[in-house]
Design an enzyme around this catalytic site. Structure first.
Site, PDB file in Angstrom:
ATOM      1  N   ASP A  64      -1.161  -5.604   1.455  1.00  0.00           N
ATOM      2  CA  ASP A  64      -0.935  -4.886   0.551  1.00  0.00           C
ATOM      3  C   ASP A  64      -2.328  -4.182  -0.641  1.00  0.00           C
ATOM      4  O   ASP A  64      -3.273  -4.579   0.625  1.00  0.00           O
ATOM      5  CB  ASP A  64      -0.285  -6.370  -0.702  1.00  0.00           C
ATOM      6  N   TYR A  66      -5.638  -2.893  -1.800  1.00  0.00           N
ATOM      7  CA  TYR A  66      -7.411  -3.951  -2.423  1.00  0.00           C
ATOM      8  C   TYR A  66      -6.994  -4.304  -3.308  1.00  0.00           C
ATOM      9  O   TYR A  66      -6.875  -3.110  -4.751  1.00  0.00           O
ATOM     10  CB  TYR A  66      -8.318  -2.547  -2.268  1.00  0.00           C
ATOM     11  N   PHE A  77      -5.337   1.125   3.704  1.00  0.00           N
ATOM     12  CA  PHE A  77      -7.166   0.675   3.857  1.00  0.00           C
ATOM     13  C   PHE A  77      -7.547   1.897   3.619  1.00  0.00           C
ATOM     14  O   PHE A  77      -8.832   1.791   3.452  1.00  0.00           O
ATOM     15  CB  PHE A  77      -7.555   1.375   5.395  1.00  0.00           C
ATOM     16  N   HIS A 187      -5.757  -7.950  13.504  1.00  0.00           N
ATOM     17  CA  HIS A 187      -6.719  -6.614  12.619  1.00  0.00           C
ATOM     18  C   HIS A 187      -8.267  -6.959  12.730  1.00  0.00           C
ATOM     19  O   HIS A 187      -8.341  -6.986  13.071  1.00  0.00           O
ATOM     20  CB  HIS A 187      -5.955  -8.105  11.096  1.00  0.00           C
TER      21      HIS A 187
END
Length: 225
Positions: A64, A66, A77, A187
């Site tokens: 989701d 920032y 990202f 991740h």
């Protein structure tokens, strides 16, 4: 979705008519009215505007947006060029890029260059309440973005999927196109990057696959501002 590319609008038109999407739209609108939500309303669908369906070569799937000030702008990202701090996960992505392809580590986290080359920077949830990670999970965005992933799976051309972390990898069952390449790794967050994200060489592997299938590789170098 009026602000997205025409080909995305065409394939998602039926999705926008479904009851869940109308409920989702109402929920999101109320959230913007009640408080601060990221990204700004006009940026929610930026990924689809900057990377038309016909241009997608790579899907980079995030979770989701920032949730801090002046970061999210509708692409996973990526942060706005005015943001002086590069988020930790993106710092680790840059570190892997440096080790994999020799890219220098830039002074910003603005990934528009990737999007313009066909890297769809998609989160599974497209909005978030300020300072509350995952606060818009479970309200319908996942159904919407699952449809996006299904549309990509149906494309009759080479596409690479970067599935980093378990939430992204949970989508693997939707991907069965033999013309596509699925790359998985932990991740890139500081909590898990050392468990196998570093050294995964996904960027060079993606480019090798694209070139082998007659596609132009991605220039992954983000330049300094």
């Amino acid at each position: 979705m009026s602000e997205v590319s025409e080909d995305w609008r065409a394939v998602m038109a039926e999705e926008l008519k479904k009851p869940y999407y109308k409920e989702l739209s109402h929920f999101v609108l109320q959230e913007y009215r009640k408080g601060t939500v990221y990204p700004p309303k006009d940026d929610i669908y930026n990924a689809f505007q900057e990377t038309p369906l016909s241009k997608v070569k790579v899907l980079l799937l995030g979770q989701d947006p920032y949730h801090n000030v002046n970061q999210a702008h509708g692409m996973s990202f990526s942060v706005l060029p005015s943001q002086p701090d590069i988020p930790p996960s993106l710092q680790n992505i840059y570190q892997e890029l440096h080790e994999d392809l020799g890219c220098y580590i830039p002074n910003n986290g603005y990934l528009l260059k990737w999007a313009k080359q066909g890297v769809l920077l998609l989160n599974t949830v497209l909005t978030v309440r300020a300072h509350a990670a995952n606060s818009h999970r479970g309200h319908g965005w996942e159904q919407f973005t699952d449809r996006v992933i299904q549309v990509l799976n149906e494309q009759d051309r080479p596409i690479v999927y970067f599935l980093w972390g378990k939430p992204a990898q949970s989508k693997m069952g939707m991907l069965n196109n033999p013309k596509h390449l699925i790359l998985t790794a932990p991740h890139p967050s500081p909590l898990s990057a050392y468990r196998g994200f570093f050294g995964c060489k996904h960027f060079s592997k993606a480019n090798e696959f694209l070139e082998a299938n007659g596609e132009t590789p991605i220039d992954w170098q983000i330049e300094n501002i």
